[in-house]
Design an enzyme around this catalytic site. Structure first.
Site, PDB file in Angstrom:
ATOM      1  N   GLY A 137     -28.653  18.351 -22.698  1.00 19.92           N
ATOM      2  CA  GLY A 137     -28.787  18.455 -21.254  1.00 19.92           C
ATOM      3  C   GLY A 137     -28.347  19.818 -20.790  1.00 19.92           C
ATOM      4  N   GLY A 147     -25.754  23.495 -17.653  1.00 16.60           N
ATOM      5  CA  GLY A 147     -25.990  24.923 -17.403  1.00 16.60           C
ATOM      6  C   GLY A 147     -24.669  25.669 -17.268  1.00 16.60           C
ATOM      7  CD  GLU A 164      -9.641  14.463 -17.945  1.00 18.03           C
ATOM      8  OE1 GLU A 164      -8.777  14.269 -18.807  1.00 18.03           O
ATOM      9  OE2 GLU A 164      -9.637  13.880 -16.836  1.00 18.03           O
ATOM     10  N   GLY A 170     -14.503  14.682 -11.878  1.00 14.51           N
ATOM     11  CA  GLY A 170     -14.895  16.051 -12.225  1.00 14.51           C
ATOM     12  C   GLY A 170     -13.810  16.899 -12.847  1.00 14.51           C
ATOM     13  CB  ILE A 196      -9.111  15.747 -10.973  1.00 17.12           C
ATOM     14  CG1 ILE A 196      -9.673  16.223  -9.633  1.00 17.12           C
ATOM     15  CG2 ILE A 196      -7.645  15.379 -10.852  1.00 17.12           C
ATOM     16  CD1 ILE A 196      -9.694  15.144  -8.549  1.00 17.12           C
ATOM     17  CG  ASP A 225     -20.256   8.013  -8.890  1.00 18.45           C
ATOM     18  OD1 ASP A 225     -20.744   8.618  -9.852  1.00 18.45           O
ATOM     19  OD2 ASP A 225     -19.195   8.359  -8.325  1.00 18.45           O
ATOM     20  CE  LYS A 266     -17.244   9.442 -10.668  1.00 20.79           C
ATOM     21  NZ  LYS A 266     -17.566  10.163  -9.422  1.00 20.79           N
TER      22      LYS A 266
HETATM   23  N1  LIG Z   1     -23.310  17.026 -11.382  1.00 23.36           N
HETATM   24  C1  LIG Z   1     -22.024  16.762 -11.232  1.00 23.36           C
HETATM   25  O1  LIG Z   1     -21.360  17.270 -10.331  1.00 23.36           O
HETATM   26  C2  LIG Z   1     -21.338  15.826 -12.196  1.00 23.36           C
HETATM   27  C3  LIG Z   1     -19.970  15.562 -12.059  1.00 23.36           C
HETATM   28  C4  LIG Z   1     -19.317  14.733 -12.981  1.00 23.36           C
HETATM   29  C5  LIG Z   1     -20.056  14.156 -13.996  1.00 23.36           C
HETATM   30  N2  LIG Z   1     -21.404  14.397 -14.082  1.00 23.36           N
HETATM   31  C6  LIG Z   1     -22.138  13.752 -15.161  1.00 23.36           C
HETATM   32  O2  LIG Z   1     -22.676  14.771 -15.998  1.00 23.36           O
HETATM   33  C7  LIG Z   1     -23.913  14.317 -16.547  1.00 23.36           C
HETATM   34  C8  LIG Z   1     -25.010  15.345 -16.249  1.00 23.36           C
HETATM   35  O3  LIG Z   1     -25.144  15.477 -14.844  1.00 23.36           O
HETATM   36  P1  LIG Z   1     -25.994  16.665 -14.201  1.00 23.36           P
HETATM   37  O4  LIG Z   1     -25.690  16.627 -12.741  1.00 23.36           O
HETATM   38  O5  LIG Z   1     -25.762  17.919 -14.947  1.00 23.36           O
HETATM   39  O6  LIG Z   1     -27.480  16.139 -14.449  1.00 23.36           O
HETATM   40  P2  LIG Z   1     -28.849  16.966 -14.273  1.00 23.36           P
HETATM   41  O7  LIG Z   1     -28.617  18.178 -13.455  1.00 23.36           O
HETATM   42  O8  LIG Z   1     -29.866  15.981 -13.827  1.00 23.36           O
HETATM   43  O9  LIG Z   1     -29.184  17.423 -15.757  1.00 23.36           O
HETATM   44  C9  LIG Z   1     -29.605  16.532 -16.739  1.00 23.36           C
HETATM   45  C10 LIG Z   1     -30.099  17.321 -17.947  1.00 23.36           C
HETATM   46  O10 LIG Z   1     -30.441  16.404 -18.975  1.00 23.36           O
HETATM   47  C11 LIG Z   1     -31.733  16.753 -19.484  1.00 23.36           C
HETATM   48  N3  LIG Z   1     -32.395  15.553 -19.980  1.00 23.36           N
HETATM   49  C12 LIG Z   1     -32.772  14.463 -19.281  1.00 23.36           C
HETATM   50  N4  LIG Z   1     -33.344  13.561 -20.100  1.00 23.36           N
HETATM   51  C13 LIG Z   1     -33.326  14.105 -21.331  1.00 23.36           C
HETATM   52  C14 LIG Z   1     -33.766  13.663 -22.603  1.00 23.36           C
HETATM   53  N5  LIG Z   1     -34.359  12.484 -22.755  1.00 23.36           N
HETATM   54  N6  LIG Z   1     -33.596  14.490 -23.665  1.00 23.36           N
HETATM   55  C15 LIG Z   1     -33.004  15.706 -23.512  1.00 23.36           C
HETATM   56  N7  LIG Z   1     -32.541  16.169 -22.329  1.00 23.36           N
HETATM   57  C16 LIG Z   1     -32.715  15.369 -21.253  1.00 23.36           C
HETATM   58  C17 LIG Z   1     -32.465  17.373 -18.338  1.00 23.36           C
HETATM   59  O11 LIG Z   1     -33.510  18.188 -18.848  1.00 23.36           O
HETATM   60  P3  LIG Z   1     -34.480  19.026 -17.864  1.00 23.36           P
HETATM   61  O12 LIG Z   1     -33.601  20.050 -17.223  1.00 23.36           O
HETATM   62  O13 LIG Z   1     -35.462  19.625 -18.774  1.00 23.36           O
HETATM   63  O14 LIG Z   1     -35.024  18.025 -16.909  1.00 23.36           O
HETATM   64  C18 LIG Z   1     -31.345  18.164 -17.651  1.00 23.36           C
HETATM   65  O15 LIG Z   1     -31.216  19.424 -18.248  1.00 23.36           O
HETATM   66  C19 LIG Z   1     -24.144  12.917 -15.972  1.00 23.36           C
HETATM   67  O16 LIG Z   1     -23.637  11.948 -16.847  1.00 23.36           O
HETATM   68  C20 LIG Z   1     -23.326  12.931 -14.703  1.00 23.36           C
HETATM   69  O17 LIG Z   1     -22.912  11.649 -14.292  1.00 23.36           O
HETATM   70  C21 LIG Z   1     -22.057  15.219 -13.215  1.00 23.36           C
END
Ligand SMILES: NC(=O)c1ccc[n+]([C@@H]2O[C@H](COP(=O)([O-])OP(=O)(O)OC[C@H]3O[C@@H](n4cnc5c(N)ncnc54)[C@H](OP(=O)(O)O)[C@@H]3O)[C@@H](O)[C@H]2O)c1
Length: 429
Positions: A10, A16, A127, A132, A134, A199, A203
């Site tokens: 991902g 990223g 974690e 996030g 914290i 969500d 948690k």
């Molecule tokens: N965003 C936050 O602030 C935050 C905070 C705490 C925890 N989290 C957790 O962190 C995780 C990621 O969140 P995010 O916000 O970064 O999500 P996101 O922006 O939607 O990114 C998801 C990534 O996974 C890739 N992906 C999706 N399906 C896939 C597959 N089958 N095979 C390979 N790659 C795949 C996507 O590829 P493409 O880019 O090519 O579509 C994208 O790069 C989640 O579990 C979320 O709950 C997020």
């Protein structure tokens, strides 16, 4: 020195930022881990959308990447249940330690994932999955491992906290505040997971499992969202010196048949003097009460690419150090095995506001309904008179089922013209 090679699954908001920080902090990470940490590959769904990733690292074959012989560690930031679960299990079975930010998966299937990690002798750290940036799970799992945690109460969803904060600040209704949150990027286009409490419930399950050494899943968590919170509820809260927050509450509850664990997510009034009341906007905070440590509070950014990546990198350093030392850290324990207590039996307090007819005996009639359901009243206030009479009642703690039955009965009382606000109350002495 041979680098430790990391498969990044991902590359969205969190992935990223992880990719960028690993590159920017390469020298420090090497010094802290004892070996260089290098990204071996990045699995995504749509490689053409990722010009920021060197082309030779990109792949759509996530399974092939995690099982590659030269990969030591796996970071899963895809999210959701599948394919994340299969990929993590495949990585663990191939002897790789895993770092994940996936609350939904850990709350649904943490027990099986931990069992697999223990069997394979690898680490599974997460974690970033709760609040996030914290540092929270490691303090619960390690720093407080010698204490008895009684209660964990958290604001663990930034979107809903932003909406409720704006409702309190501006007097806006829920829909108006949600529209603003969406426009400013605090709420997703589909806000269901946040607004309906899914969500926060995931948690809550993770926090309760660690705090009470028991296997708690999202299905054990009572969940109510904030869509039914009205501007009147928020105004009523202010009248009694409270504010409305969406809380995840994890408690160890004594009972005749031994202790149990009650985990619930719902909006509640809390006194403005409570430390959680000051947590505004999209921030998160978690309040922990432990026997010996007393009260602790953890506060910070609960979401966002860089803050979440900070927690992911902290875990990455930990699992990388363990790998360098040729060991795996101890996983969480579930030895206490406390059962989950249903919400109906969980003691809570309510704030109830009623529009009542201006007729003699109305107060006695209302009080009788509370007494009939064995709910004791802490305070009653009557505002106004004539057609505008309002009764505001705060109860003592009683089983949730008794309080719900009281509200249902009050709705049938002819002298009660309307039940205008019903919310649980937390933290009132
Ligand atoms: N965003 C936050 O602030 C935050 C905070 C705490 C925890 N989290 C957790 O962190 C995780 C990621 O969140 P995010 O916000 O970064 O999500 P996101 O922006 O939607 O990114 C998801 C990534 O996974 C890739 N992906 C999706 N399906 C896939 C597959 N089958 N095979 C390979 N790659 C795949 C996507 O590829 P493409 O880019 O090519 O579509 C994208 O790069 C989640 O579990 C979320 O709950 C997020």
């Amino acid at each position: 020195m041979n680098p430790l090679k990391v498969a990044l699954l991902g590359c969205g908001t969190v992935g990223g930022a992880v990719l960028r920080l690993v590159a920017e902090q390469a020298a420090d990470l090497t010094a802290r881990v004892g070996r260089p940490v290098e990204i071996a590959g990045v699995a995504v769904r749509r490689p053409d959308r990722h010009p920021e990733v060197p082309a030779h690292l990109l792949t759509t074959d996530a399974l092939g990447l995690v099982t590659r012989d030269d990969v030591d560690l796996v970071v899963e930031v895809i999210g959701g249940i599948e394919p994340a679960r299969s990929l993590i299990l495949a990585a663990i079975e191939a002897g790789k330690s895993v770092v994940s930010a996936n609350k939904a998966l850990l709350a649904e299937d943490g027990v099986a994932l931990h069992a697999a990690a223990a069997k394979a002798g690898v680490d599974l750290y997460y974690e970033a999955s709760v609040a996030g940036a914290i540092p929270l799970l490691r303090p619960l799992r390690e720093s407080l491992a010698g204490d008895q945690i009684r209660r964990v109460v958290g604001i663990v969803n930034g979107t809903t906290n932003y909406i409720l904060s704006r409702m309190a600040e501006t007097g806006a209704g829920f829909s108006e505040a949600l529209a603003e949150a969406t426009e400013l990027g605090y709420a997703e286009a589909d806000p269901t997971a946040d607004v309906d409490g899914f969500d926060a419930a995931a948690k809550g399950a993770i926090l309760a499992s660690l705090a009470f050494h028991s296997a708690v899943t999202a299905a054990d968590v009572h969940r109510e969202g904030i869509a039914s919170v009205t501007a009147t509820d928020v105004a009523r809260a202010a009248e009694i010196g409270c504010t409305v927050k969406l809380l995840a509450i994890c408690e160890r509850v004594p009972g005749e048949e031994g202790e149990s664990v009650a985990v619930r997510v719902h909006p509640a009034m809390i006194p403005t003097s409570h430390p959680l009341a000051a947590v505004g906007g999209a921030f998160n905070a978690v309040f922990v009460e432990a026997e010996a440590a007393g009260q602790l509070m953890f506060y910070g950014q609960g979401a966002g690419g860089e803050p979440t990546a900070s927690a992911v990198l902290g875990d990455l350093v930990a699992v990388a150090r363990n790998r360098v030392a040729g060991a795996a850290g101890a996983g969480p324990s579930a030895y206490a095995d406390l059962p989950a207590r249903p919400i109906a039996e969980t003691p809570t307090r309510y704030h109830v506001s009623l529009d009542v007819a201006d007729v003699p005996g109305v107060l006695a009639t209302v009080a009788t309904e509370f007494a009939r359901h064995e709910v004791s009243i802490a305070t009653v206030r009557q505002d106004g008179h004539g057609d505008a009479a309002t009764l505001v009642i705060v109860t003592h703690s009683a089983p949730d089922a008794a309080l719900s039955a009281t509200i249902a009965a009050l709705r049938e009382v002819p002298a009660v013209r309307g039940v205008t606000s019903v919310l649980r109350v937390e933290g009132l002495s």
